[in-house]
Design an enzyme around this catalytic site. Structure first.
Site: not given
Ligand SMILES: O=C(CO)COP(=O)(O)O
Ligand SMILES: NC(=O)C1=CN([C@@H]2O[C@H](COP(=O)(O)OP(=O)(O)OC[C@H]3O[C@@H](n4cnc5c(N)ncnc54)[C@H](OP(=O)(O)O)[C@@H]3O)[C@@H](O)[C@H]2O)C=CC1
Length: 305
Positions: A170, A227
């Site tokens: 993801k 995300t």
């Molecule tokens: O995994 C995440 C939210 O579930 C955090 O996302 P990021 O690493 O893109 O900040």
């Protein structure tokens, strides 16, 4: 009693929420991330990893640092319950977090904690639901009880492959979603990209032995939605910068960057079509321009959904 290795945003947030209810040792190799909240009194902060002796240890370092950390401290960590809290695929081996744990510490219980959660939300005590995956059902039940708090609700599964691939893949799609928004391609394009991104996440994960219902759960679809739609996500923000032709601080942890390259290699070995992931990897590397990436995705042969 819980040990946490890695005092970045996520390790510190987990220490804050778990430390409201039980003793926690938080190991920081340098300093602690600046969160809005103080560490609760039950959290002991240390820079001496030898003093992290708890039977359950959360590994909250970035994915590409996990293998090295495990190898360096394998003797100390062997035999314990080791819960990876990172999202990604190891570029050097093509393996996920639980395989790295099993390789370094074969007698440890290898588990993964993953799903939709921003560190700041967890630390603030906002309601959050995550997936705890480990192959051993009994160990999973014990970890689920130990790591759930009043605001952090854990669901468990034995499908470690599905849980860790959902979280890894993801991030790559979130970079693509950021590119779409950063380049001004619109909300409709983002919805299409998330949906087709989910289709390719499933293709690879099922081929590697994941269960479809795991991908449809918190660690896959749940985290994909979070995300791809929030500027709190570093992967999304990095994609936005790519799409807008702007710079991005190289010190920020962006897991989807290395994982895109690792996944392209994994998919190629199994002849699995992952066009969005391939374009993200090529865009990051500068092998294609944004107009070329868009044109490549839009001109693929028409097919059934
Ligand atoms: O995994 C995440 C939210 O579930 C955090 O996302 P990021 O690493 O893109 O900040
Ligand atoms: N932030 C979030 O909202 C969420 C993050 N995650 C996942 O958690 C993982 C960690 O991310 P996050 O905490 O946000 O990242 P950060 O960049 O905030 O922190 C990473 C931490 O890991 C430490 N570290 C890096 N390399 C090593 C190493 N080789 N040995 C020991 N420690 C190391 C860093 O130490 P130093 O400061 O000394 O470099 C830092 O304390 C990622 O996989 C991410 O996907 C999951 C859910 C939510």
């Amino acid at each position: 009693m819980i040990g946490i290795l890695g005092a970045g945003a996520f390790g510190t947030a987990l220490a804050v929420t778990l430390g409201r209810e039980q003793p926690v040792t938080l190991w920081a190799r340098r300093g602690v991330a600046k969160l809005e909240l103080e560490l609760p009194p039950l959290v002991r902060l240390t820079s001496d990893i030898e003093t992290v002796t708890e039977p359950t240890v959360l590994l909250a370092v970035p994915m590409q640092a996990l293998g090295g950390l495990l190898r360096e401290h394998a003797a100390q960590l062997e035999g314990r319950a080791l819960v990876a809290c990172c999202k990604g695929v190891d570029l050097a081996t093509g393996h996920g977090p639980t395989a790295l744990i099993a390789e370094a510490c074969p007698r440890a219980t290898a588990a993964i904690l993953t799903g939709p959660s921003f560190a700041a939300d967890i630390a603030r005590g906002l309601p959050t639901a995550l997936t705890l995956a480990t192959a051993d059902e009994a160990a999973g039940e014990a970890l689920q009880r130990q790591l759930s708090t009043a605001t952090l609700r854990l669901y468990r599964t034995t499908d470690t492959v599905g849980a860790e691939l959902g979280g890894a893949l993801k991030n790559v799609i979130a970079i693509a979603a950021g590119v779409v928004i950063g380049a001004g391609l619109g909300q409709s394009a983002r919805a299409a990209l998330m949906t087709r991104g989910y289709a390719e996440m499933q293709r690879l994960a099922l081929a590697l032995g994941a269960r479809a219902d795991t991908l449809a759960g918190l660690s896959g679809l749940g985290d994909l939605v979070l995300t791809c739609t929030s500027e709190q996500s570093r992967n999304f923000r990095y994609g936005q910068a790519l799409g807008a032709g702007a710079g991005f601080d190289p010190a920020v942890t962006v897991e989807g960057r290395a994982t895109a390259a690792a996944v392209v290699a994994l998919a190629a070995r199994r002849e699995i079509d992952m066009p969005i992931t391939a374009m993200v990897d090529a865009l990051i590397d500068g092998r294609v321009t944004l107009p070329q990436a868009i044109q490549t995705l839009l001109s693929r042969p028409l097919k059934q959904e």
